[in-house]
Design a protein around this motif. Sequence first.
Motif, mmCIF file in Angstrom:
data_model
loop_
_atom_site.group_PDB
_atom_site.id
_atom_site.type_symbol
_atom_site.label_atom_id
_atom_site.label_comp_id
_atom_site.label_asym_id
_atom_site.label_seq_id
_atom_site.Cartn_x
_atom_site.Cartn_y
_atom_site.Cartn_z
ATOM 1 N N VAL A 6 -0.593 1.957 -30.128
ATOM 2 C CA VAL A 6 -0.306 2.219 -28.716
ATOM 3 C C VAL A 6 0.228 3.636 -28.577
ATOM 4 C CG1 VAL A 6 1.005 1.547 -26.688
ATOM 5 C CG2 VAL A 6 0.240 -0.202 -28.292
ATOM 6 N N ILE A 7 -0.392 4.398 -27.711
ATOM 7 C CA ILE A 7 0.123 5.718 -27.344
ATOM 8 C C ILE A 7 0.557 5.622 -25.894
ATOM 9 C CG2 ILE A 7 -0.445 8.145 -26.983
ATOM 10 C CD1 ILE A 7 -0.345 7.425 -29.842
ATOM 11 N N THR A 8 1.822 5.853 -25.650
ATOM 12 C CA THR A 8 2.344 5.781 -24.289
ATOM 13 C C THR A 8 2.786 7.164 -23.860
ATOM 14 O OG1 THR A 8 3.153 3.560 -24.730
ATOM 15 C CG2 THR A 8 4.003 4.661 -22.779
ATOM 16 N N LEU A 9 2.315 7.585 -22.730
ATOM 17 C CA LEU A 9 2.714 8.869 -22.159
ATOM 18 C C LEU A 9 3.762 8.582 -21.105
ATOM 19 C CD1 LEU A 9 2.110 11.863 -22.199
ATOM 20 C CD2 LEU A 9 0.399 11.494 -20.442
ATOM 21 N N LEU A 10 5.003 8.973 -21.382
ATOM 22 C CA LEU A 10 6.115 8.639 -20.511
ATOM 23 C C LEU A 10 6.431 9.806 -19.591
ATOM 24 C CD1 LEU A 10 8.539 7.057 -23.141
ATOM 25 C CD2 LEU A 10 6.964 5.867 -21.641
ATOM 26 N N PHE A 11 6.693 9.516 -18.346
ATOM 27 C CA PHE A 11 7.280 10.503 -17.443
ATOM 28 C C PHE A 11 8.795 10.358 -17.544
ATOM 29 C CE2 PHE A 11 3.122 9.958 -15.642
ATOM 30 C CZ PHE A 11 2.784 11.238 -15.240
ATOM 31 N N GLY A 434 -5.376 15.754 -11.627
ATOM 32 C CA GLY A 434 -4.146 14.996 -11.455
ATOM 33 C C GLY A 434 -3.977 13.852 -12.430
ATOM 34 N N LYS A 435 -4.721 13.869 -13.555
ATOM 35 C CA LYS A 435 -4.622 12.803 -14.550
ATOM 36 C C LYS A 435 -4.517 13.394 -15.948
ATOM 37 C CE LYS A 435 -7.505 9.705 -11.726
ATOM 38 N NZ LYS A 435 -6.371 8.904 -11.245
ATOM 39 N N ILE A 436 -3.936 12.611 -16.869
ATOM 40 C CA ILE A 436 -3.903 12.937 -18.289
ATOM 41 C C ILE A 436 -4.929 12.052 -18.988
ATOM 42 C CG2 ILE A 436 -2.513 13.078 -20.379
ATOM 43 C CD1 ILE A 436 -1.489 14.925 -18.258
ATOM 44 N N LEU A 437 -5.862 12.661 -19.717
ATOM 45 C CA LEU A 437 -6.831 11.917 -20.508
ATOM 46 C C LEU A 437 -6.549 12.149 -21.986
ATOM 47 C CD1 LEU A 437 -8.321 12.418 -17.671
ATOM 48 C CD2 LEU A 437 -10.401 11.881 -18.939
ATOM 49 N N SER A 438 -6.599 11.089 -22.787
ATOM 50 C CA SER A 438 -6.299 11.217 -24.207
ATOM 51 C C SER A 438 -7.084 10.191 -25.003
ATOM 52 C CB SER A 438 -4.792 11.039 -24.456
ATOM 53 O OG SER A 438 -4.367 9.757 -24.055
ATOM 54 N N LYS A 439 -7.234 10.462 -26.297
ATOM 55 C CA LYS A 439 -7.800 9.474 -27.202
ATOM 56 C C LYS A 439 -7.238 9.711 -28.591
ATOM 57 C CE LYS A 439 -12.149 11.568 -28.819
ATOM 58 N NZ LYS A 439 -13.605 11.346 -28.944
ATOM 59 N N VAL A 440 -7.220 8.639 -29.387
ATOM 60 C CA VAL A 440 -6.661 8.664 -30.735
ATOM 61 C C VAL A 440 -7.799 8.759 -31.740
ATOM 62 C CG1 VAL A 440 -5.225 7.450 -32.406
ATOM 63 C CG2 VAL A 440 -4.718 7.267 -29.974
ATOM 64 N N ILE A 441 -7.636 9.657 -32.716
ATOM 65 C CA ILE A 441 -8.653 9.863 -33.740
ATOM 66 C C ILE A 441 -8.010 9.705 -35.106
ATOM 67 C CG2 ILE A 441 -10.254 11.537 -34.757
ATOM 68 C CD1 ILE A 441 -10.479 12.779 -31.970
ATOM 69 N N GLU A 451 -7.814 7.040 -22.810
ATOM 70 C CA GLU A 451 -6.671 6.532 -22.059
ATOM 71 C C GLU A 451 -6.438 7.473 -20.885
ATOM 72 O OE1 GLU A 451 -5.078 3.776 -22.679
ATOM 73 O OE2 GLU A 451 -6.168 3.282 -24.521
ATOM 74 N N GLN A 452 -6.019 6.918 -19.767
ATOM 75 C CA GLN A 452 -5.873 7.722 -18.551
ATOM 76 C C GLN A 452 -4.582 7.367 -17.841
ATOM 77 O OE1 GLN A 452 -9.429 8.453 -16.002
ATOM 78 N NE2 GLN A 452 -8.261 7.380 -14.442
ATOM 79 N N MET A 453 -3.865 8.390 -17.368
ATOM 80 C CA MET A 453 -2.644 8.170 -16.609
ATOM 81 C C MET A 453 -2.511 9.242 -15.543
ATOM 82 S SD MET A 453 1.286 7.745 -17.923
ATOM 83 C CE MET A 453 0.925 6.133 -18.609
ATOM 84 N N SER A 454 -2.105 8.845 -14.357
ATOM 85 C CA SER A 454 -1.965 9.785 -13.246
ATOM 86 C C SER A 454 -0.682 10.595 -13.379
ATOM 87 C CB SER A 454 -1.957 9.031 -11.908
ATOM 88 O OG SER A 454 -3.181 8.368 -11.689
ATOM 89 N N ILE A 455 -0.739 11.845 -12.929
ATOM 90 C CA ILE A 455 0.448 12.688 -12.864
ATOM 91 C C ILE A 455 1.148 12.390 -11.545
ATOM 92 C CG2 ILE A 455 1.266 15.074 -12.750
ATOM 93 C CD1 ILE A 455 -1.176 15.867 -14.399
ATOM 94 N N MET A 456 2.397 11.956 -11.619
ATOM 95 C CA MET A 456 3.100 11.478 -10.429
ATOM 96 C C MET A 456 3.560 12.635 -9.554
ATOM 97 S SD MET A 456 5.403 8.548 -12.318
ATOM 98 C CE MET A 456 6.178 8.018 -10.792
#
Length: 509
Positions: A6-11, A434-441, A451-456
């Motif tokens: 799990v990769i969590t991008l925290l604000f 306005g989003k963060i896109l990421s993937k694990v390699i 993985e996608q998360m909006s920038i608040m």
Amino acid sequence: MKYLHVITLLFLLLPFSEGFAQYNKPLRVEIEVKSGEEPFRLVTCGENGLVLFAQTTKVENKDNVLWTFNFVDKNLKNQGQVLYPVPRSYDFYDYEVSENRLFMVFNSSKTSLSDEGMLLFIDPAKYIVASIPFKVPSRTTISAIKITGNMAYVALVSKSNRFYVVKVNMAEGKFSTIIDEKADSPNVMSMLLEPGRNLLSLFVQKETKRNKFENSIYTYDLSGAKAGEVNYTGFNKDLFLVSAELFRNNSNQLLVLGSFNEEPSHRFSEYFSNGTETTGFFSGLLINSDAAITYKRFSALTNFHGFFDDHSSIFNHVTKKTKRISDINYPAITQNIQKIDSAYYFIMETYVPEYHRNYRQSYNLYYSMPGYSDYPILDGYRFINAITVSYNDKADVNWSSAMEIRDVFSKYIYPRMNIVVDGENAILSYSTKGKILSKVINGTDAKTGYEQMSIMPEMAKDEVVDDYNNGLVYWYGNNFIAYGYQLIRNNFISKNKRTVFYINKLAFR
């Protein structure tokens, strides 16, 4: 084998209250801007905070143009702004961050009669901006800069087949040209500064004949006394090096990593490319003068072309009728290579220009039939892919992988992709719309999808209408910065539209 499940991008959050709602406000700062202004450059300076700078349109005493510097601390509290005059005859070259301080270097412009340079010292902890002028050899351009303590080493090249290094003592305001070397059409590609060894190494590419190249390393002590010169025969003389970086590995050997172009005569062939076209990567362990150099085309790297089809924007300037897609060279932007433990991570982002044609109809008094002409107009640059290559201490490839860059179109070219390494896993990420896109390699294997998360935004009722000129950069610890420009609408406040430069502090967990 370890997997990062799990990769969590925290604000990072701060409590606050609005009159119409309770809302957890992200740790964020907004600076209201006018559309069409020169975009901010954002530089992270560790726990000393952030520096935002840009050239303004304001002029002082006719001879100077004002640059703006905004200081933001690690809690994203705006600490104020400094307007600093820079002579109009100076061109900004690049910047370097050393000991969490920012150093900007300027060169007298090609149209200027003076032979000068200038360093701007910016301390984000003390909100200080100070200039250190210095003289440079006649008709030279800056090609590299390194900082150690209060000393700056500035490499320059001239069209008169010479290269130089100017040493600047910033504490005393003194400077001197410590290296003056003759070479065939030299280009100082990389400068390795090793204060503990009292050693300065320059990697120099020379064009000995038209589209024929040789590569050498010149070594000096820090006073400029020459310690050695090695001309390497293992490089392919028919290949032009687009970028190169020197490193000292754990075995005290020199290695070089970079990118190349196999068609030197056409490296600037695309009118709108705004950069040297690139074929692939090269690497080598420089043990002796005939050390072998390994070249890898993009098409030989893992899944680089897997994302493209016939409708891709890449066919705006190349089609299957003229070239196979595996043979295409790409304009690309390279990041500084990151060394993490005993591995070296090289990220290159490819892009293509997009443009439309403007058609014009004209009439001749002597003919009844009108004439037609057309010309291209650049719209911007479409980023298409980021290739990451991991090298070991012997300059061999550990793994390579590609990540598609989606929906990134801009008039400005700068790096977008970031990498975080956690054990055997690498996390690639970037921001867009306005989003963060990421993937694990893990090596060449992608362990997750995107993985996608909006920038608040700042307020609960804010609606992001547009997001552009954005980026994602490493800050310190596990902290990153997402930044860019947003047009925001909020019908619950009196001023219902605003354009802002935003900064959001993020943490990878």
